[in-house]
Design a protein around this motif. Structure first.
Motif, PDB file in Angstrom:
ATOM      1  N   SER A  11      47.325  42.376  39.345  1.00 56.57           N
ATOM      2  CA  SER A  11      47.501  42.469  38.199  1.00 56.57           C
ATOM      3  C   SER A  11      47.031  41.188  37.185  1.00 56.57           C
ATOM      4  O   SER A  11      46.657  41.385  36.016  1.00 56.57           O
ATOM      5  CB  SER A  11      48.874  42.962  37.955  1.00 56.57           C
ATOM      6  N   SER A  24      40.397  49.733  38.259  1.00 61.29           N
ATOM      7  CA  SER A  24      40.473  48.352  37.700  1.00 61.29           C
ATOM      8  C   SER A  24      39.255  47.235  38.122  1.00 61.29           C
ATOM      9  O   SER A  24      39.527  46.226  38.126  1.00 61.29           O
ATOM     10  CB  SER A  24      41.596  47.792  37.467  1.00 61.29           C
ATOM     11  N   VAL A  66      43.562  41.563  36.647  1.00 57.83           N
ATOM     12  CA  VAL A  66      42.976  42.638  35.953  1.00 57.83           C
ATOM     13  C   VAL A  66      43.355  42.118  34.713  1.00 57.83           C
ATOM     14  O   VAL A  66      42.563  42.347  33.503  1.00 57.83           O
ATOM     15  CB  VAL A  66      43.713  44.045  36.097  1.00 57.83           C
ATOM     16  N   LEU A  95      37.481  44.921  35.835  1.00 60.26           N
ATOM     17  CA  LEU A  95      38.222  44.173  35.284  1.00 60.26           C
ATOM     18  C   LEU A  95      38.669  43.205  36.229  1.00 60.26           C
ATOM     19  O   LEU A  95      39.000  41.965  35.883  1.00 60.26           O
ATOM     20  CB  LEU A  95      39.423  44.739  34.587  1.00 60.26           C
ATOM     21  N   GLN A  96      39.113  43.366  37.549  1.00 60.41           N
ATOM     22  CA  GLN A  96      39.399  42.430  38.432  1.00 60.41           C
ATOM     23  C   GLN A  96      38.328  41.560  38.781  1.00 60.41           C
ATOM     24  O   GLN A  96      38.968  40.180  38.851  1.00 60.41           O
ATOM     25  CB  GLN A  96      39.949  43.397  39.513  1.00 60.41           C
ATOM     26  N   LEU A 148      40.794  41.796  31.443  1.00 57.23           N
ATOM     27  CA  LEU A 148      40.717  42.447  30.266  1.00 57.23           C
ATOM     28  C   LEU A 148      40.697  41.694  29.004  1.00 57.23           C
ATOM     29  O   LEU A 148      39.727  42.055  28.112  1.00 57.23           O
ATOM     30  CB  LEU A 148      41.966  43.283  30.074  1.00 57.23           C
ATOM     31  N   ILE A 195      50.236  46.701  33.371  1.00 57.84           N
ATOM     32  CA  ILE A 195      49.343  46.543  34.499  1.00 57.84           C
ATOM     33  C   ILE A 195      49.763  46.529  35.955  1.00 57.84           C
ATOM     34  O   ILE A 195      49.307  46.905  36.787  1.00 57.84           O
ATOM     35  CB  ILE A 195      48.446  45.476  34.112  1.00 57.84           C
ATOM     36  N   VAL A 208      48.904  48.878  39.017  1.00 55.84           N
ATOM     37  CA  VAL A 208      47.869  48.282  39.903  1.00 55.84           C
ATOM     38  C   VAL A 208      48.661  47.561  41.101  1.00 55.84           C
ATOM     39  O   VAL A 208      48.378  48.197  42.307  1.00 55.84           O
ATOM     40  CB  VAL A 208      47.139  47.065  39.241  1.00 55.84           C
TER      41      VAL A 208
END
Length: 485
Positions: free
Chosen positions: A61, A439, A64, A442-443, A68, A426, A430
């Motif tokens: 998280s 994700s 991510v 984004l990760q 983001l 998140i 996640v």
């Protein structure tokens, strides 16, 4: 950790928090290591059991959330360079084709900037108030704080060595920000480079992050107690001096913002046709939070010099300064004298206040370190986030307006609370439920946050592409898709 590559990469920490253990009981239940309570306390059915990461796995998280934020920042940078899509239908087609290259970027670009052209509430606020775009910077600072809790979660063998490393990382980030945002690079439409030292911009986004990181790191190195954390109260006692630092910073900021006397001041604008024109801004006030006579701008002019400030002030899009407000445009009749004055949205006093956002993120990271149950973490995060948002809105209601350029206390509370809500969401999706495939992009962006920010959000990739053209500079790929026109 590979933190020494870049100052910002301190956020890329290995999180050794869990170890999956196969239960010998029925159902092949997963149990967390030692004192970590069972995830079943969330009362989730066996069909939707939360995914528990392995002992050597990162807290996804964090990556991510960071990814983001970088994606939104990239979207803002890209579409600030695009010709407005309403100008002609062919340009709209090219932009839509470009957006289709990546799903994540497509969604963020449309939401933040394309729609922002139609609904100004999604674009940056010219002065008072907040918009979607105004949450990007606090998100960066918040996640830096969360990550620092993991970077210094073990007892340090030598605090002086850790301090030297923190100073070095901060200096690297400051230097990088000075190079990228000081004016050395001239923009997409200009293939030249170089900056007059007398006019270089001193502050910027990376510089603000460097300052916030350094303050939070020093707090974590020197002002952490030796108490064993068994409850929320004991955690507050362990980090009580962190809150003292946050209180001192906030009190100092409020005293300067509302107590300092702002005298009249003047500035000059040089043009090729008319030469140099001098403008006088009449102030003579205390506690003013308007664009022309606030203490934040006065301190920047005194400490940094007016020639070292950002030359495209955000308040140029206010109704007083633009006939196309909230967009840039010609000055209306009778416009105030301060409309064209330099103002740095990442100035000294506002950057000092921004460190409080990083300290709030550090506190959220401490909750992860000391409380191993998902439900307990989420409850504490959501409660604190709710209180912060309500406090910020109450301050705004009583006259301390939400304002990103000034980085007001109400703005700190609302954006920090929103960061906590987003991070909790998140984390739930996640790290608790295990929905990681959705994700992955984004990760990856979060793991490589600094290189992506430097290459994309600071226009380096676009400048490199722009440097290859056919016969004349306007014949390049960027102009074909509507960037830099």
């Amino acid at each position: 950790m590979n933190e020494d590559r870049f100052g910002f990469s301190l956020m890329r920490t290995e999180l050794a928090m869990y170890e999956p253990i196969k239960s010998t009981d029925e159902g092949d239940q997963w149990r967390e290591k030692k004192d970590i309570e069972s995830a079943s306390s969330l009362q989730i059915s066996s069909h939707h059991r939360p995914y528990l990461p392995s002992d050597k796995e990162r807290l996804v998280s964090l990556d991510v959330f960071r990814g983001l934020t970088v994606a939104v920042s990239f979207s803002l940078t890209l579409f600030s360079s695009l010709t407005p899509f309403s100008s002609n239908s062919s340009n709209l087609l090219r932009i839509l084709q470009f957006q289709s290259l990546t799903y994540v970027h497509k969604q963020l670009m449309i939401l933040v900037d394309d729609v922002g052209g139609i609904f100004p509430a999604i674009n940056h606020s010219p002065w008072d108030g907040v918009t979607l775009a105004d949450f990007v910077m606090p998100f960066f600072l918040f996640i830096v704080g969360v990550s620092l809790a993991f970077a210094y979660k073990v007892n340090l063998s030598c605090k002086y060595a850790a301090t030297r490393k923190a100073l070095l990382r901060s200096f690297k980030l400051l230097s990088l920000g000075l190079f990228l945002q000081g004016g050395f690079i001239h923009g997409l439409n200009n293939l030249t480079y170089g900056i007059d030292i007398e006019k270089i911009r001193v502050m910027g986004i990376l510089q603000r992050i460097a300052i916030a990181y350094l303050v939070a790191a020093l707090c974590e190195i020197w002002f952490k107690g030796n108490h064993n954390v068994t409850s929320e109260l004991s955690m507050i006692k362990k980090y009580k001096f962190h809150w003292v630092v946050a209180f001192v910073i906030t009190t100092t900021y409020l005293f300067m913002l509302y107590g300092l006397y702002v005298p009249d001041w003047e500035y000059q604008i040089s043009t090729q046709d008319q030469g140099s024109t001098t403008f006088l801004v009449k102030c003579g006030v205390r506690g003013n939070t308007g664009p022309g006579c606030n203490a934040v701008g006065m301190l920047d002019r005194m400490l940094l010099g007016i020639h070292h400030l950002y030359r495209k002030p955000v308040y140029a899009r206010t109704k007083q300064c633009s006939i196309y407000s909230p967009h840039n445009g010609p000055l209306p009749p009778g416009a105030p004298s301060w409309c064209q004055a330099p103002f740095d949205p990442e100035g000294v006093l506002s950057s000092l206040m921004a460190t409080v956002t990083c300290l709030v993120g550090l506190h959220y990271g401490h909750i992860i370190i000391h409380f191993k149950d998902h439900k307990r973490r989420l409850n504490q995060w959501i409660l604190r986030s709710f209180c912060l948002v309500m406090l910020g809105l109450a301050l705004d209601l009583f006259g301390m307006h939400l304002n990103k350029p000034l980085y007001t206390l109400s703005y700190v509370c609302v954006t920090a609370g929103a960061s906590g809500f987003l991070f909790s969401t998140i984390y739930l999706m996640v790290d608790v439920y295990g929905y990681k495939r959705a994700s992955l992009v984004l990760q990856w962006m979060g793991i490589h946050a600094l290189p992506i920010y430097v290459l994309v959000a600071c226009n380096l990739v676009f400048l490199i592409i722009h440097g290859f053209y056919w016969k004349k500079p306007t014949n390049n790929l960027l102009h074909l898709i509507g960037i830099g026109k």
